[in-house]
Write a protein that holds these residues in place. Structure first.
Motif, PDB file in Angstrom:
ATOM      1  N   TRP A   1      10.465  -0.758  -0.258  1.00 49.57           N
ATOM      2  CA  TRP A   1       9.875   0.373   0.456  1.00 49.57           C
ATOM      3  C   TRP A   1       8.451   0.048   0.895  1.00 49.57           C
ATOM      4  N   TYR A   2       7.652  -0.471  -0.025  1.00 51.72           N
ATOM      5  CA  TYR A   2       6.230  -0.635   0.262  1.00 51.72           C
ATOM      6  C   TYR A   2       5.951  -1.799   1.206  1.00 51.72           C
ATOM      7  N   TYR A   3       6.667  -2.899   1.033  1.00 53.74           N
ATOM      8  CA  TYR A   3       6.342  -4.105   1.799  1.00 53.74           C
ATOM      9  C   TYR A   3       7.232  -4.331   3.029  1.00 53.74           C
ATOM     10  N   VAL A   4       8.329  -3.606   3.138  1.00 49.24           N
ATOM     11  CA  VAL A   4       9.213  -3.812   4.280  1.00 49.24           C
ATOM     12  C   VAL A   4       9.446  -2.519   5.053  1.00 49.24           C
ATOM     13  N   ILE A   5       9.946  -1.494   4.382  1.00 51.61           N
ATOM     14  CA  ILE A   5      10.329  -0.261   5.081  1.00 51.61           C
ATOM     15  C   ILE A   5       9.122   0.512   5.586  1.00 51.61           C
ATOM     16  N   LEU A   6       8.128   0.745   4.719  1.00 51.98           N
ATOM     17  CA  LEU A   6       6.951   1.525   5.119  1.00 51.98           C
ATOM     18  C   LEU A   6       6.177   0.885   6.270  1.00 51.98           C
ATOM     19  N   PRO A   7       5.922  -0.424   6.255  1.00 55.03           N
ATOM     20  CA  PRO A   7       5.248  -1.033   7.419  1.00 55.03           C
ATOM     21  C   PRO A   7       5.990  -0.808   8.730  1.00 55.03           C
TER      22      PRO A   7
ATOM     23  N   PRO B   1      -0.149  -1.023   4.641  1.00 60.40           N
ATOM     24  CA  PRO B   1       1.237  -1.132   5.124  1.00 60.40           C
ATOM     25  C   PRO B   1       1.328  -1.370   6.630  1.00 60.40           C
ATOM     26  N   LEU B   2       0.489  -0.663   7.411  1.00 56.63           N
ATOM     27  CA  LEU B   2       0.502  -0.875   8.860  1.00 56.63           C
ATOM     28  C   LEU B   2       0.029  -2.282   9.197  1.00 56.63           C
ATOM     29  N   PHE B   3      -1.036  -2.718   8.543  1.00 57.90           N
ATOM     30  CA  PHE B   3      -1.565  -4.069   8.745  1.00 57.90           C
ATOM     31  C   PHE B   3      -0.512  -5.125   8.415  1.00 57.90           C
ATOM     32  N   PHE B   4       0.287  -4.899   7.362  1.00 59.51           N
ATOM     33  CA  PHE B   4       1.221  -5.915   6.881  1.00 59.51           C
ATOM     34  C   PHE B   4       2.441  -6.065   7.789  1.00 59.51           C
TER      35      PHE B   4
END
Length: 321
Positions: A304-310, A90-93
């Motif tokens: 959540w996983y691909y937008v909010i969490l990163p 998530p941080l990488f993305f």
């Protein structure tokens, strides 16, 4: 955050941890594990934003020194798997949010093109979906079961078949990025036009809601991860077209590695989509509220996983927490 500010913010913590490791000081397993996780977070951040820098190399060495102590009695593969999906990826993305947005916009535009074309050309739907599918669906509509196509195969066979096919499409969207991103855009365009014409076909038959509540049970995740896999292909394409200060070969290799990480992240979601299509979508008799709930939760999961969490993980690093 500038690299110098990042180092200044965390330098004392790194040096303290390094001293504990070198002096073999007594440190509780919980404290060691917690600090190690934080160091790997910092390493992931450095690899993302300061790739190849002295900071990244230092943190990599520090993480390597701690590795054996932390994982002496643990299964490394399991923990690396969890860390990859919960923090590293998530941080990488975060750095590829623009490519994700572009992929989404391209898909949306061509889905509209597909619907518009179907509305203005009677033969367009048959050209895109095929005569066999259209004829079978028309027969299902006459038999008052327009979504019968999702009930023809057994649950397990459909689950396996759909999952394998979806992964294949995702890999195509990624691998065709080597054609400077053009191949990826073609795959994205084909799937978008197919979806748009498909939805208009049912709209024209007065079955838009019936089709939407059914196909989006699995389609919310399925279509989303195809868009994300296309984002991976665009990352590869961008690495070829815009190498920046790197050699084109170095940029390409980095783009392929980054794109592959994105594709790997989609595999569990493709499995979930395949499960839903094989075991859940076929239950067209389910109440509308249940279908809406599944669709809503699927959309929330993806966002959540691909937008909010990163964004949250990136902000956490910026704030130094």
């Amino acid at each position: 955050m500038r690299e110098a500010a990042f180092v200044k913010q965390n330098k004392d913590k790194w040096l303290k941890f390094e001293s504990l490791l070198k002096n073999n000081s007594n440190i509780s397993p919980d404290q060691l594990s917690a600090t190690y996780v934080e160091i790997t977070d910092h390493l992931s951040y450095a690899n993302t934003f300061y790739r190849g820098s002295n900071t990244a190399r230092y943190l990599n060495d520090l993480a390597s020194q701690a590795h054996q102590k932390v994982y002496r009695n643990k299964k490394e593969s399991k923990n690396k798997f969890i860390l990859f999906y919960t923090k590293e990826f998530p941080l990488f993305f975060y750095q590829y949010q623009k490519q994700l947005l572009f992929s989404f916009l391209v898909f949306t535009i061509f889905a509209i093109v597909g619907a518009y074309s179907a509305a203005n050309e009677d033969s367009f739907v048959r050209a895109v979906l095929g005569d066999a599918y259209v004829n079978a669906t028309l027969n299902n509509i006459e038999n008052d079961d327009p979504m019968a196509v999702y009930k023809q195969a057994s649950e397990t066979d459909m689950f396996l078949g759909i999952t394998i096919n979806n992964v294949r499409v995702g890999l195509m969207a990624f691998s065709f990025g080597v054609l400077a991103g053009l191949g990826t855009l073609i795959v994205l365009m084909q799937n978008a036009i197919m979806l748009g014409s498909f939805q208009y076909f049912f709209y024209d038959k007065g079955l838009l809601w019936e089709s939407a509540r059914t196909i989006w049970i699995h389609g919310t995740i399925e279509i989303s991860v195809i868009i994300i896999a296309a984002c991976a292909g665009l990352v590869v394409g961008r690495s070829i077209l815009f190498p920046k200060t790197y050699s084109r070969l170095h940029s390409f290799v980095t783009g392929v590695k980054d794109g592959l990480k994105i594709v790997i992240s989609t595999v569990p979601f493709f499995v979930i989509a395949g499960f839903l299509e094989g075991f859940v979508t076929r239950h067209t008799e389910m109440p509308d509220i249940l279908a809406i709930l599944i669709i809503s939760l699927s959309l929330i999961l993806i966002l959540w996983y691909y937008v909010i969490l990163p964004h949250r993980l990136y902000k956490k690093f910026i704030d130094g927490k």
